[in-house]
Design a protein around this motif. Structure first.
Motif, mmCIF file in Angstrom:
data_model
loop_
_atom_site.group_PDB
_atom_site.id
_atom_site.type_symbol
_atom_site.label_atom_id
_atom_site.label_comp_id
_atom_site.label_asym_id
_atom_site.label_seq_id
_atom_site.Cartn_x
_atom_site.Cartn_y
_atom_site.Cartn_z
ATOM 1 N N VAL A 124 0.845 -1.198 0.000
ATOM 2 C CA VAL A 124 0.000 0.000 0.000
ATOM 3 C C VAL A 124 0.877 1.244 0.000
ATOM 4 O O VAL A 124 1.769 1.395 0.836
ATOM 5 N N THR A 125 0.640 2.133 -0.959
ATOM 6 C CA THR A 125 1.428 3.368 -1.079
ATOM 7 C C THR A 125 0.618 4.614 -0.756
ATOM 8 O O THR A 125 1.165 5.712 -0.723
ATOM 9 N N GLY A 126 -0.669 4.458 -0.535
ATOM 10 C CA GLY A 126 -1.507 5.604 -0.211
ATOM 11 C C GLY A 126 -2.900 5.153 0.151
ATOM 12 O O GLY A 126 -3.271 3.990 -0.030
ATOM 13 N N LEU A 127 -3.687 6.077 0.688
ATOM 14 C CA LEU A 127 -5.056 5.788 1.109
ATOM 15 C C LEU A 127 -5.998 6.821 0.507
ATOM 16 O O LEU A 127 -5.708 8.017 0.514
ATOM 17 N N ARG A 128 -7.131 6.349 0.002
ATOM 18 C CA ARG A 128 -8.167 7.232 -0.514
ATOM 19 C C ARG A 128 -9.376 7.193 0.423
ATOM 20 O O ARG A 128 -9.706 6.147 0.983
ATOM 21 N N VAL A 129 -10.046 8.310 0.543
ATOM 22 C CA VAL A 129 -11.272 8.388 1.332
ATOM 23 C C VAL A 129 -12.472 8.218 0.414
ATOM 24 O O VAL A 129 -12.482 8.724 -0.709
ATOM 25 N N ALA A 130 -13.488 7.529 0.897
ATOM 26 C CA ALA A 130 -14.775 7.427 0.210
ATOM 27 C C ALA A 130 -15.858 7.896 1.171
ATOM 28 O O ALA A 130 -15.839 7.530 2.355
ATOM 29 N N LEU A 131 -16.790 8.714 0.676
ATOM 30 C CA LEU A 131 -17.898 9.210 1.494
ATOM 31 C C LEU A 131 -19.220 8.935 0.763
ATOM 32 O O LEU A 131 -19.876 9.856 0.271
ATOM 33 N N PRO A 132 -19.616 7.665 0.676
ATOM 34 C CA PRO A 132 -20.819 7.326 -0.078
ATOM 35 C C PRO A 132 -22.093 7.704 0.662
ATOM 36 O O PRO A 132 -22.117 7.829 1.887
ATOM 37 N N ALA A 133 -23.156 7.888 -0.109
ATOM 38 C CA ALA A 133 -24.496 8.137 0.412
ATOM 39 C C ALA A 133 -25.471 7.380 -0.473
ATOM 40 O O ALA A 133 -25.115 6.969 -1.585
ATOM 41 N N PRO A 134 -26.698 7.136 -0.026
ATOM 42 C CA PRO A 134 -27.660 6.403 -0.848
ATOM 43 C C PRO A 134 -27.769 6.984 -2.255
ATOM 44 O O PRO A 134 -27.987 8.179 -2.428
ATOM 45 N N GLY A 135 -27.584 6.137 -3.257
ATOM 46 C CA GLY A 135 -27.640 6.574 -4.641
ATOM 47 C C GLY A 135 -26.392 7.268 -5.140
ATOM 48 O O GLY A 135 -26.346 7.718 -6.286
ATOM 49 N N HIS A 136 -25.364 7.349 -4.301
ATOM 50 C CA HIS A 136 -24.144 8.074 -4.680
ATOM 51 C C HIS A 136 -22.925 7.364 -4.090
ATOM 52 O O HIS A 136 -22.467 7.708 -2.993
ATOM 53 N N PRO A 137 -22.357 6.377 -4.792
ATOM 54 C CA PRO A 137 -21.227 5.596 -4.267
ATOM 55 C C PRO A 137 -19.895 6.349 -4.373
ATOM 56 O O PRO A 137 -18.919 5.834 -4.915
ATOM 57 N N LEU A 138 -19.853 7.538 -3.857
ATOM 58 C CA LEU A 138 -18.716 8.440 -4.014
ATOM 59 C C LEU A 138 -17.421 7.842 -3.481
ATOM 60 O O LEU A 138 -17.300 7.531 -2.298
ATOM 61 N N GLY A 139 -16.442 7.658 -4.371
ATOM 62 C CA GLY A 139 -15.130 7.183 -3.975
ATOM 63 C C GLY A 139 -14.984 5.680 -3.936
ATOM 64 O O GLY A 139 -13.896 5.180 -3.641
ATOM 65 N N LEU A 140 -16.060 4.941 -4.239
ATOM 66 C CA LEU A 140 -16.003 3.484 -4.169
ATOM 67 C C LEU A 140 -15.731 2.886 -5.548
ATOM 68 O O LEU A 140 -16.019 3.501 -6.567
ATOM 69 N N SER A 141 -15.204 1.658 -5.540
ATOM 70 C CA SER A 141 -14.917 0.972 -6.801
ATOM 71 C C SER A 141 -15.453 -0.452 -6.821
ATOM 72 O O SER A 141 -15.223 -1.178 -7.775
ATOM 73 N N GLY A 142 -16.171 -0.864 -5.748
ATOM 74 C CA GLY A 142 -16.684 -2.222 -5.675
ATOM 75 C C GLY A 142 -15.720 -3.125 -4.929
ATOM 76 O O GLY A 142 -14.659 -2.689 -4.489
ATOM 77 N N PRO A 143 -16.126 -4.387 -4.768
ATOM 78 C CA PRO A 143 -17.336 -5.045 -5.252
ATOM 79 C C PRO A 143 -18.559 -4.651 -4.437
ATOM 80 O O PRO A 143 -18.434 -3.905 -3.460
ATOM 81 N N PRO A 144 -19.748 -5.157 -4.800
ATOM 82 C CA PRO A 144 -20.974 -4.767 -4.098
ATOM 83 C C PRO A 144 -20.926 -4.994 -2.593
ATOM 84 O O PRO A 144 -21.469 -4.191 -1.826
ATOM 85 N N ALA A 145 -20.291 -6.079 -2.151
ATOM 86 C CA ALA A 145 -20.240 -6.367 -0.709
ATOM 87 C C ALA A 145 -19.506 -5.266 0.045
ATOM 88 O O ALA A 145 -19.947 -4.826 1.116
ATOM 89 N N PHE A 146 -18.389 -4.824 -0.513
ATOM 90 C CA PHE A 146 -17.648 -3.735 0.139
ATOM 91 C C PHE A 146 -18.445 -2.433 0.071
ATOM 92 O O PHE A 146 -18.529 -1.685 1.049
ATOM 93 N N ASN A 147 -19.034 -2.145 -1.084
ATOM 94 C CA ASN A 147 -19.819 -0.921 -1.238
ATOM 95 C C ASN A 147 -20.967 -0.869 -0.238
ATOM 96 O O ASN A 147 -21.271 0.196 0.326
ATOM 97 N N ALA A 148 -21.614 -2.018 -0.014
ATOM 98 C CA ALA A 148 -22.738 -2.054 0.924
ATOM 99 C C ALA A 148 -22.275 -1.746 2.340
ATOM 100 O O ALA A 148 -22.930 -0.987 3.070
ATOM 101 N N ARG A 149 -21.134 -2.308 2.737
ATOM 102 C CA ARG A 149 -20.605 -2.024 4.088
ATOM 103 C C ARG A 149 -20.218 -0.556 4.208
ATOM 104 O O ARG A 149 -20.476 0.091 5.236
ATOM 105 N N ALA A 150 -19.586 -0.021 3.176
ATOM 106 C CA ALA A 150 -19.172 1.380 3.203
ATOM 107 C C ALA A 150 -20.375 2.306 3.237
ATOM 108 O O ALA A 150 -20.369 3.332 3.936
#
Length: 245
Positions: free
Chosen positions: A47-73
């Motif tokens: 790992v060389t860096g970390l990205r933040v994701a701030l998702p909201a319903p209907g807006h998976p901001l900063g996520l790349s999948g898979p669905p299981a991870f997106n759902a937890r986030a």
């Protein structure tokens, strides 16, 4: 991850006023481990860096999948996605301790992610322009509807924000470009104003149509503020990627 500060300083800044942060599910580790060990393990995994994701319903901001991870986030409302390894971290925040001495604990679940560009993250320049435009449009609509943004709760929130700024709190870690700091501070102020407007009733907007117009005016501003925050937090990793190409 960039080697600009010591692991201990990084952990102190990450934990802040929380009691403890631990990480579970790290490859090669059994059970939860402390954050210092976890950061070292992530570096060893590439790992060389970390990205933040701030998702909201209907807006998976900063996520790349898979669905299981997106759902937890999405359930947590936030996540961290690793650069250089197909891993992501989702926090579970809990409170512990007796009444009057309650402290916050965070357990980060390390999960597999898809190696793909994060969703809907703008550049810093795009984020700054969008934020200014959305703020102007929302101010016009909310002023017309006479939306209240005052009262004890609103004043306390604004005072707390000002106090943090006056203490000289660094909004970003060393190495970030000045523009990222500027965009983040503006985005956080805008997000605060949106939160205050949501929490202080409908002001003069008493009809159903006026309340709907108020909600519609705030929604894109809140979305734009989240996009701008993610762009600012991720600016260092994005800049390193551009230099490596």
């Amino acid at each position: 991850m960039a080697g600009l500060i010591s692991p201990d300083d990084a952990v102190l800044a990450a934990v802040g006023e929380d009691a403890v942060h631990r990480v579970t599910g790290l490859p090669g580790e059994e059970g939860p481990v402390g954050l210092t060990l976890a950061l070292g393990r992530l570096r060893a995994l590439g790992v060389t860096g970390l990205r933040v994701a701030l998702p909201a319903p209907g807006h998976p901001l900063g996520l790349s999948g898979p669905p299981a991870f997106n759902a937890r986030a999405l359930e947590a409302g936030e996540a961290v996605v690793c650069q250089g390894a197909a891993l992501g971290l989702v926090p579970e925040v809990s409170e512990a301790g007796p009444a009057g001495d309650v402290h916050v604990e965070v357990l980060w679940a390390c999960l597999a992610v898809r190696e793909a560009p994060p969703a809907d993250v703008p550049s810093l320049g795009e984020a700054e322009r969008e934020l200014a435009e959305a703020l102007r449009e929302a101010t016009t609509v909310l002023s017309r509807l006479d939306v209240a943004a005052s009262g004890p709760a609103a004043e306390a929130a604004v005072d707390a924000y000002r106090a943090r700024a006056e203490r000289g709190r660094e909004p970003l870690a060393p190495g970030y470009p000045p523009r990222a700091v500027r965009v983040l501070e503006l985005a956080q102020r805008v997000a605060l104003l949106v939160s205050v407007a949501h929490e202080n009733g409908h002001g003069g907007a008493v009809s159903a149509s006026e309340m709907a117009a108020r909600t519609e005016a705030l929604r894109p501003v809140e979305r734009t503020a989240r996009r701008a925050q993610v762009a600012a937090y991720n600016a260092y990793v994005e800049e390193r990627e551009r230099r490596a190409r």
